[in-house]
Design a protein around this motif. Sequence first.
Motif, short mmCIF file in Angstrom:
data_model
loop_
_atom_site.label_atom_id
_atom_site.label_comp_id
_atom_site.label_asym_id
_atom_site.label_seq_id
_atom_site.Cartn_x
_atom_site.Cartn_y
_atom_site.Cartn_z
N LEU A 53 0.84 -1.19 0.00
CA LEU A 53 0.00 0.00 0.00
C LEU A 53 0.87 1.24 0.00
CD1 LEU A 53 -2.49 -1.23 2.74
CD2 LEU A 53 -2.70 -1.46 0.26
N MET A 54 0.58 2.20 -0.88
CA MET A 54 1.41 3.39 -0.98
C MET A 54 1.20 4.34 0.20
SD MET A 54 1.08 4.20 -5.00
CE MET A 54 2.68 4.53 -5.66
N GLY A 55 -0.04 4.57 0.59
CA GLY A 55 -0.34 5.53 1.64
C GLY A 55 -0.04 5.02 3.03
N THR A 56 -0.25 3.74 3.25
CA THR A 56 -0.02 3.14 4.57
C THR A 56 0.69 1.80 4.40
OG1 THR A 56 -2.20 2.13 4.48
CG2 THR A 56 -2.04 4.24 5.63
#
Length: 73
Positions: free
Chosen positions: A31-34
């Motif tokens: 996951l890029m954001g988290t």
Amino acid sequence: HDQHVEARGLIHEISLHENDTLRFVGPAAKLMGTPAQVKRPPPTLGEHTDEILREVLQLDDATITRYHDEGVV
């Protein structure tokens, strides 16, 4: 040792309590954001047994001690 697993960066290493290193397949989702992180090693065998017996099963200390003495846990 799968090339795809290694290319995706799924193999993680973490130091254990006994100064050993554990290699394992970590979180598969990227996951890029988290992004998932491995912050600590898995618990050792029985590390949380008394806590679970006390908090989840609501056993008292005398019962837990008896279970240990009788080899139940």
